[in-house]
Design an enzyme around this catalytic site. Structure first.
Site, PDB file in Angstrom:
ATOM      1  N   MET A  46     -17.813 -43.017  60.861  1.00 60.08           N
ATOM      2  CA  MET A  46     -17.250 -44.388  59.955  1.00 60.08           C
ATOM      3  C   MET A  46     -16.279 -43.649  58.352  1.00 60.08           C
ATOM      4  SD  MET A  46     -20.257 -47.370  60.011  1.00 60.08           S
ATOM      5  CE  MET A  46     -21.769 -46.478  59.360  1.00 60.08           C
ATOM      6  N   HIS A  81     -18.773 -33.984  58.596  1.00 64.28           N
ATOM      7  CA  HIS A  81     -17.791 -34.274  58.943  1.00 64.28           C
ATOM      8  C   HIS A  81     -17.873 -33.391  59.627  1.00 64.28           C
ATOM      9  CE1 HIS A  81     -19.098 -39.175  57.036  1.00 64.28           C
ATOM     10  NE2 HIS A  81     -18.730 -38.789  58.300  1.00 64.28           N
ATOM     11  N   GLN A 119     -23.692 -52.543  62.587  1.00 64.73           N
ATOM     12  CA  GLN A 119     -24.414 -51.458  62.835  1.00 64.73           C
ATOM     13  C   GLN A 119     -25.116 -52.177  60.818  1.00 64.73           C
ATOM     14  OE1 GLN A 119     -22.171 -47.850  63.269  1.00 64.73           O
ATOM     15  NE2 GLN A 119     -23.672 -47.211  61.712  1.00 64.73           N
ATOM     16  N   GLY A 124     -24.039 -36.001  64.138  1.00 68.42           N
ATOM     17  CA  GLY A 124     -25.335 -34.390  63.414  1.00 68.42           C
ATOM     18  C   GLY A 124     -26.875 -35.247  63.106  1.00 68.42           C
ATOM     19  N   SER A 165     -24.834 -37.465  52.669  1.00 65.80           N
ATOM     20  CA  SER A 165     -24.029 -38.561  53.060  1.00 65.80           C
ATOM     21  C   SER A 165     -22.826 -39.457  52.299  1.00 65.80           C
ATOM     22  CB  SER A 165     -25.717 -39.459  53.378  1.00 65.80           C
ATOM     23  OG  SER A 165     -24.938 -41.081  52.433  1.00 65.80           O
TER      24      SER A 165
HETATM   25  O1  PAF Z   1     -23.587 -42.310  62.327  1.00 61.43           O
HETATM   26  C1  PAF Z   1     -22.690 -43.015  62.025  1.00 61.43           C
HETATM   27  O2  PAF Z   1     -21.330 -42.594  60.749  1.00 61.43           O
HETATM   28  C2  PAF Z   1     -22.509 -44.421  62.830  1.00 61.43           C
HETATM   29  O3  PAF Z   1     -23.848 -44.889  63.482  1.00 61.43           O
HETATM   30  C3  PAF Z   1     -21.841 -44.273  63.866  1.00 61.43           C
HETATM   31  C4  PAF Z   1     -22.098 -43.251  65.136  1.00 61.43           C
HETATM   32  C5  PAF Z   1     -20.545 -43.422  64.196  1.00 61.43           C
HETATM   33  C6  PAF Z   1     -21.028 -45.653  64.773  1.00 61.43           C
HETATM   34  O4  PAF Z   1     -21.188 -46.297  63.795  1.00 61.43           O
END
Ligand code: PAF
Length: 298
Positions: A24, A31, A55, A141, A179
Site C-alpha cells: 500500500m 518493503h 480493508q 512480510g 510500519s
Molecule cells: O500488507 C499490506 O500492505 C496490505 O494489506 C496488502 C497485502 C498490500 C493488501 O492491500
C-alpha cells in the site's frame, strides 16, 4: 522501471518468472527487503501500490494513510523492481464488488476480531492481484502474521498457481517493527514502543529455552508492556502459524502476536516460534529508517 495502471499493461512487461510484492506504498526498509528477495528469485519483479479502501474499517484511518507516489517509485526502482503497478480504484474495482472473499476460520481472532472486515478486504484485493497479475511468487512480510496465513490459504483454496513467501520482519533500531504508520508516533510515545518487541524477544528466549505454555509466553509479553506503561494491549496471543487460531501450547509452528494502541497509533508485532527450532525475531536496522529521512513523513 515501468509504471503501469492496468493489469493487462503490467502482464505485457513479463519476462521469465514473475514475483509480486503487494503493497500500500509509503515504503520503508521492510518493503525494500521484500523487493530484494523477490529480485533474487524472479525475472520480473512487480510491486503493486494500491491503498485498498476495502480493508479499512475506519474512514479516518484510510484518509490519513501516508502516501507519496514519487518517493515510492524512486525507491522501488532503486530496489530492482521492473514494474510498479499503481492502479486507480476504478481499475481495481470497476464495479462495487458483489463477491466477498472471506476466510472466517482464519479471521475470527486477533486482527479479525479487532478490525472487523479488515482481513476480508485484504483477501479480496489479494485474490484480485493473484488473478489479474498471475504471479509465480508473492512476497509478504511476516509482520502481518495473520494476513500471511490468510493470503497463503487463499492461494491454496482457490488454486491460484502462486507460491506465497513470508519474509522476516524488519525492525527499527529500538526494535519497533517497521510500519508506514510509525511516522505518526509522537516523540513522547516513542519511549514505550520498544516494549512490544522486548516482550516478544523475552518470550522467544523462553520458548527457545523450552517454555511451551501459551499462557506463560503471553504473560511474558504482557508483563513487559505493563512495565512500560502499556497495561491494556488489544491482544497478546499465541496462534498456529497456518490456521491463525489461538493455541494453548507451543506444540507446532506458531506466532506470538501483540496489538496495542500507543497514543493515536495502533501497532502490531509478533515473533514466529517453532518447538523444533529457533525463533524468527526479524532483523534490526543499524541506522534510522528511511521513513524519517528529511523531507519525508507527514
Ligand atoms: O500488507 C499490506 O500492505 C496490505 O494489506 C496488502 C497485502 C498490500 C493488501 O492491500
Amino acid at each position: 522501471m515501468r509504471v503501469t495502471a492496468t493489469f493487462a499493461a503490467t502482464r505485457a512487461e513479463y519476462r521469465g518468472r514473475v514475483a509480486l510484492v503487494p503493497t500500500m506504498g509509503f515504503f520503508h526498509e521492510g518493503h525494500l527487503a521484500l523487493m530484494g528477495a523477490a529480485r533474487e528469485q524472479a525475472g520480473t519483479v512487480v510491486v503493486s501500490l494500491f491503498v485498498n479502501p476495502m480493508q479499512f474499517n475506519d474512514p479516518a484511518d484510510l484518509a490519513a494513510y501516508p502516501r507519496d507516489r514519487e518517493r515510492d517509485a524512486a525507491l522501488a526502482e532503486a530496489s530492482g523492481a521492473d514494474v510498479l503497478f499503481a492502479p486507480s480504484p476504478e481499475e481495481m474495482y470497476p464495479l462495487a464488488p458483489a463477491v466477498r472473499v472471506s476466510l472466517p476460520d482464519l479471521s475470527a481472532e486477533m486482527e479479525g476480531a479487532h478490525r472487523p472486515g479488515h482481513l476480508d478486504g485484504v483477501a479480496l484485493v489479494v485474490a484480485k492481484l493473484y488473478a489479474g497479475l498471475r504471479p509465480d511468487l508473492a512476497f509478504f512480510g511476516r509482520k502481518d502474521a495473520q494476513q500471511l496465513a490468510v493470503v497463503t490459504r487463499l492461494a491454496a483454496d482457490l488454486s491460484f498457481p502462486v507460491e506465497v513467501v513470508g519474509y522476516p520482519t524488519v525492525r527499527e533500531r529500538d526494535g519497533l517493527a517497521l510500519s508506514s504508520r510509525n511516522v505518526f508516533l509522537a516523540p513522547e510515545d516513542r519511549a514505550g514502543v520498544g516494549s512490544l518487541s522486548r516482550g516478544l524477544f523475552v518470550a522467544a528466549d523462553a520458548a527457545e529455552a523450552g517454555e511451551r505454555s501459551g499462557a506463560a509466553l503471553e504473560g511474558l509479553v504482557a508483563a513487559e508492556l505493563e512495565a512500560a506503561g502499556l497495561p491494556s494491549p488489544e491482544y497478546v496471543a499465541l496462534a498456529d502459524a497456518s490456521s491463525a487460531t489461538r493455541i494453548p501450547c507451543l506444540d507446532r509452528p506458531a506466532f506470538l502476536a501483540v496489538a496495542a494502541r500507543v497514543g493515536t497509533v495502533r501497532l502490531i508485532d509478533n515473533v514466529f516460534l517453532d518447538p523444533e527450532g529457533p525463533a524468527d525475531r526479524g532483523v534490526r536496522l543499524e541506522r534510522d529508517s528511511l521513513l524519517y529521512a528529511k523531507g519525508v513523513g507527514c
